[in-house]
Design a protein around this motif. Structure first.
Motif, PDB file in Angstrom:
ATOM      1  N   HIS A 205      34.729  44.250  23.887  1.00 45.49           N
ATOM      2  CA  HIS A 205      35.895  44.774  24.602  1.00 45.49           C
ATOM      3  C   HIS A 205      35.607  44.892  26.103  1.00 45.49           C
ATOM      4  O   HIS A 205      36.472  44.598  26.941  1.00 45.49           O
ATOM      5  CB  HIS A 205      36.281  46.137  24.028  1.00 45.49           C
ATOM      6  CG  HIS A 205      37.376  46.831  24.791  1.00 45.49           C
ATOM      7  ND1 HIS A 205      38.698  46.438  24.736  1.00 45.49           N
ATOM      8  CD2 HIS A 205      37.336  47.891  25.649  1.00 45.49           C
ATOM      9  CE1 HIS A 205      39.435  47.214  25.521  1.00 45.49           C
ATOM     10  NE2 HIS A 205      38.635  48.093  26.082  1.00 45.49           N
ATOM     11  N   MET A 206      34.375  45.288  26.445  1.00 44.04           N
ATOM     12  CA  MET A 206      34.011  45.493  27.849  1.00 44.04           C
ATOM     13  C   MET A 206      33.811  44.184  28.599  1.00 44.04           C
ATOM     14  O   MET A 206      34.020  44.126  29.816  1.00 44.04           O
ATOM     15  CB  MET A 206      32.728  46.329  27.921  1.00 44.04           C
ATOM     16  CG  MET A 206      32.869  47.756  27.409  1.00 44.04           C
ATOM     17  SD  MET A 206      33.918  48.767  28.475  1.00 44.04           S
ATOM     18  CE  MET A 206      32.885  48.905  29.930  1.00 44.04           C
ATOM     19  N   THR A 207      33.391  43.137  27.910  1.00 46.66           N
ATOM     20  CA  THR A 207      32.988  41.912  28.599  1.00 46.66           C
ATOM     21  C   THR A 207      33.937  40.729  28.400  1.00 46.66           C
ATOM     22  O   THR A 207      33.840  39.744  29.134  1.00 46.66           O
ATOM     23  CB  THR A 207      31.580  41.485  28.139  1.00 46.66           C
ATOM     24  OG1 THR A 207      31.586  41.269  26.719  1.00 46.66           O
ATOM     25  CG2 THR A 207      30.555  42.555  28.476  1.00 46.66           C
ATOM     26  N   ARG A 208      34.837  40.818  27.456  1.00 47.64           N
ATOM     27  CA  ARG A 208      35.682  39.661  27.128  1.00 47.64           C
ATOM     28  C   ARG A 208      36.518  39.206  28.318  1.00 47.64           C
ATOM     29  O   ARG A 208      36.751  37.997  28.513  1.00 47.64           O
ATOM     30  CB  ARG A 208      36.588  40.007  25.942  1.00 47.64           C
ATOM     31  CG  ARG A 208      37.335  38.821  25.378  1.00 47.64           C
ATOM     32  CD  ARG A 208      37.982  39.179  24.060  1.00 47.64           C
ATOM     33  NE  ARG A 208      38.523  38.023  23.390  1.00 47.64           N
ATOM     34  CZ  ARG A 208      38.860  38.003  22.101  1.00 47.64           C
ATOM     35  NH1 ARG A 208      38.697  39.098  21.366  1.00 47.64           N
ATOM     36  NH2 ARG A 208      39.355  36.911  21.564  1.00 47.64           N
ATOM     37  N   VAL A 209      36.972  40.154  29.124  1.00 49.44           N
ATOM     38  CA  VAL A 209      37.794  39.797  30.281  1.00 49.44           C
ATOM     39  C   VAL A 209      37.030  38.900  31.239  1.00 49.44           C
ATOM     40  O   VAL A 209      37.616  38.054  31.924  1.00 49.44           O
ATOM     41  CB  VAL A 209      38.291  41.080  30.992  1.00 49.44           C
ATOM     42  CG1 VAL A 209      37.129  41.865  31.607  1.00 49.44           C
ATOM     43  CG2 VAL A 209      39.330  40.750  32.057  1.00 49.44           C
ATOM     44  N   ARG A 210      35.695  39.062  31.301  1.00 46.00           N
ATOM     45  CA  ARG A 210      34.897  38.239  32.212  1.00 46.00           C
ATOM     46  C   ARG A 210      34.824  36.793  31.738  1.00 46.00           C
ATOM     47  O   ARG A 210      34.699  35.876  32.536  1.00 46.00           O
ATOM     48  CB  ARG A 210      33.490  38.821  32.322  1.00 46.00           C
ATOM     49  CG  ARG A 210      33.451  40.203  32.933  1.00 46.00           C
ATOM     50  CD  ARG A 210      33.624  40.143  34.439  1.00 46.00           C
ATOM     51  NE  ARG A 210      32.474  39.535  35.054  1.00 46.00           N
ATOM     52  CZ  ARG A 210      32.496  38.499  35.890  1.00 46.00           C
ATOM     53  NH1 ARG A 210      33.635  37.951  36.237  1.00 46.00           N
ATOM     54  NH2 ARG A 210      31.393  38.010  36.388  1.00 46.00           N
ATOM     55  N   LEU A 211      34.914  36.591  30.422  1.00 47.51           N
ATOM     56  CA  LEU A 211      34.884  35.236  29.877  1.00 47.51           C
ATOM     57  C   LEU A 211      36.249  34.580  29.956  1.00 47.51           C
ATOM     58  O   LEU A 211      36.360  33.403  30.341  1.00 47.51           O
ATOM     59  CB  LEU A 211      34.409  35.277  28.419  1.00 47.51           C
ATOM     60  CG  LEU A 211      34.417  33.938  27.665  1.00 47.51           C
ATOM     61  CD1 LEU A 211      33.401  32.968  28.267  1.00 47.51           C
ATOM     62  CD2 LEU A 211      34.125  34.164  26.177  1.00 47.51           C
ATOM     63  N   GLU A 212      37.289  35.312  29.594  1.00 45.46           N
ATOM     64  CA  GLU A 212      38.616  34.703  29.448  1.00 45.46           C
ATOM     65  C   GLU A 212      39.480  34.800  30.692  1.00 45.46           C
ATOM     66  O   GLU A 212      40.391  33.986  30.869  1.00 45.46           O
ATOM     67  CB  GLU A 212      39.328  35.338  28.250  1.00 45.46           C
ATOM     68  CG  GLU A 212      38.610  35.077  26.930  1.00 45.46           C
ATOM     69  CD  GLU A 212      39.343  35.629  25.729  1.00 45.46           C
ATOM     70  OE1 GLU A 212      40.374  36.324  25.919  1.00 45.46           O
ATOM     71  OE2 GLU A 212      38.899  35.376  24.599  1.00 45.46           O
ATOM     72  N   LEU A 213      39.217  35.775  31.557  1.00 40.09           N
ATOM     73  CA  LEU A 213      40.046  35.952  32.759  1.00 40.09           C
ATOM     74  C   LEU A 213      39.169  36.105  34.003  1.00 40.09           C
ATOM     75  O   LEU A 213      39.224  37.117  34.710  1.00 40.09           O
ATOM     76  CB  LEU A 213      40.954  37.182  32.604  1.00 40.09           C
ATOM     77  CG  LEU A 213      42.039  37.100  31.539  1.00 40.09           C
ATOM     78  CD1 LEU A 213      42.663  38.468  31.315  1.00 40.09           C
ATOM     79  CD2 LEU A 213      43.113  36.093  31.921  1.00 40.09           C
ATOM     80  N   PRO A 214      38.347  35.107  34.308  1.00 39.29           N
ATOM     81  CA  PRO A 214      37.507  35.206  35.512  1.00 39.29           C
ATOM     82  C   PRO A 214      38.371  35.249  36.769  1.00 39.29           C
ATOM     83  O   PRO A 214      39.445  34.648  36.825  1.00 39.29           O
ATOM     84  CB  PRO A 214      36.670  33.925  35.456  1.00 39.29           C
ATOM     85  CG  PRO A 214      37.510  32.954  34.683  1.00 39.29           C
ATOM     86  CD  PRO A 214      38.228  33.786  33.649  1.00 39.29           C
ATOM     87  N   GLN A 215      37.884  35.982  37.765  1.00 38.99           N
ATOM     88  CA  GLN A 215      38.618  36.128  39.021  1.00 38.99           C
ATOM     89  C   GLN A 215      37.947  35.305  40.112  1.00 38.99           C
ATOM     90  O   GLN A 215      36.832  35.618  40.529  1.00 38.99           O
ATOM     91  CB  GLN A 215      38.680  37.599  39.430  1.00 38.99           C
ATOM     92  CG  GLN A 215      39.396  38.486  38.439  1.00 38.99           C
ATOM     93  CD  GLN A 215      40.842  38.070  38.216  1.00 38.99           C
ATOM     94  OE1 GLN A 215      41.556  37.736  39.170  1.00 38.99           O
ATOM     95  NE2 GLN A 215      41.278  38.071  36.966  1.00 38.99           N
ATOM     96  N   PRO A 216      38.578  34.237  40.567  1.00 36.29           N
ATOM     97  CA  PRO A 216      37.963  33.406  41.614  1.00 36.29           C
ATOM     98  C   PRO A 216      37.834  34.194  42.912  1.00 36.29           C
ATOM     99  O   PRO A 216      38.759  34.892  43.317  1.00 36.29           O
ATOM    100  CB  PRO A 216      38.937  32.232  41.755  1.00 36.29           C
ATOM    101  CG  PRO A 216      40.253  32.765  41.279  1.00 36.29           C
ATOM    102  CD  PRO A 216      39.925  33.749  40.194  1.00 36.29           C
TER     103      PRO A 216
END
Length: 349
Positions: A205-216
């Motif tokens: 839950h804490m890290t999934r956003v970093r894989l699926e929604l990276p911020q350029p």
């Protein structure tokens, strides 16, 4: 004269990808044989292309809105590394079948990020085939201002960007947790299987956003103009992407695990560090999909680097320095030196 009826491929484009112009960058957009872009006066075009293939770069059941975001984000990350201002993008997409609900969600994720960076979709192509996405982005940068991999000098500091409470290796941890949940055996399977199930769910839950929604890091790339001496985006892992800078600049480097205010451990998230410092460092060194910036700058510009990162709401962790001796060296938590292979992920290795 009445409009000719449109169906199939062209109707798909009209429904999901044609919009009124949202910026002044494209004088002609979707609908002609070529788009026409208007770069800023006296600036050069920066161009980059990336391809994402189902089963190779993403799980086929990933949220389509997240996939639309990531498909553009990985390209904008290249512009960020160059220090270029986004102008526009083209999309070529192969689809096994037309699924309007999937396409609507995919387009919403793509356009939300495109609008945030004034990067208008100006053309592309569609065809039937295995799900594959190929985007080309166009940016603008003043002559002599682009961050190139070849610009580093011996003695330069090495930095990586990251958001507060996030860091390198989070995306790799999320991928490995998802692989484990799918019955696959990731490289860190033994460590992850030993964790309590609730902790694995919490970490995902804490890290999934970093894989699926990276911020350029486009804003940081622009802020580092005139400060950074060399730069690359982190897509295939720190050692490999830093290795590109080493080869292009004809230099070597030493990275430190931790030495006061310096060291890679500062660029690891609290979530990742719950699994142990050595585990976190392994994830950060070899992980991919971070889409942060690794860059170099002279020690005299440390305050300027910190100020540029702060203006963008980011951290710039100093992790080592460039050296005249070729090769990539690693100083671990006990102060022992070892040699690292500066090798990026290779689809054909």
């Amino acid at each position: 004269m009445p409009a000719l009826p449109r169906s199939g491929e062209f109707a798909l484009i009209d429904r999901h990808f044609r919009r009124p112009p949202v910026s002044r960058n494209a004088t002609v957009g979707i609908g002609d044989d070529c788009a026409l872009l208007a770069p800023l006066p006296n600036e050069q075009l920066a161009i980059s292309t990336d391809m994402l293939v189902a089963g190779r770069h993403f799980f086929e059941d990933v949220d389509p809105a997240a996939l639309g975001h990531k498909a553009l984000a990985v390209n904008l990350s290249d512009l960020a590394a160059c220090g270029a201002q986004p102008l526009g993008a083209t999309l070529a997409i192969a689809l096994p079948a037309v699924d309007d609900a999937w396409l609507e969600a995919f387009a919403s994720g793509l356009f939300a990020l495109a609008d945030a960076h004034a990067c208008e979709l100006v053309g592309g192509d569609t065809t039937r085939g295995p799900l594959t996405l190929s985007l080309t982005v166009f940016g603008s940068v003043p002559p002599g201002s682009a961050h190139l991999r070849s610009g580093a000098s011996a003695g330069d500091d090495i930095y990586v960007s990251h958001a507060p409470l996030q860091g390198l290796g989070d995306a790799r941890l999320a991928l490995q947790l998802q692989q484990l949940a799918r019955g696959e055996t990731p490289s860190a399977a033994a460590t992850l299987q030993a964790l309590d199930t609730r902790l694995r769910h919490h970490l995902l839950h804490m890290t999934r956003v970093r894989l699926e929604l990276p911020q350029p890091r486009v804003a940081l790339g622009l802020a580092l103009r005139g400060i950074a001496s060399a730069c690359a985006d982190l897509s295939d892992g720190l050692t490999g992407d830093l290795g590109h800078i080493l080869r292009a600049s004809g230099l070597g480097a030493s990275l430190k695990a931790l030495d006061g205010a310096e060291g890679l451990l500062h660029a690891c998230s609290p979530a990742l560090r719950t699994l142990g410092n050595d585990f976190a460092l392994d994830m950060a060194l070899a992980g991919g999909d971070d889409y942060e910036l690794v860059f170099t700058a002279p020690p005299a510009r440390r305050e300027a680097v910190a100020a540029a990162a702060a203006r963008c709401g980011l951290c710039a962790s100093r992790i080592g320095r460039m050296e005249p001796q070729p090769g990539l060296r690693w100083i671990d938590l006990e102060g022992r030196q070892q040699t690292l292979a500066a090798q990026a992920f290779d689809h054909f290795a």
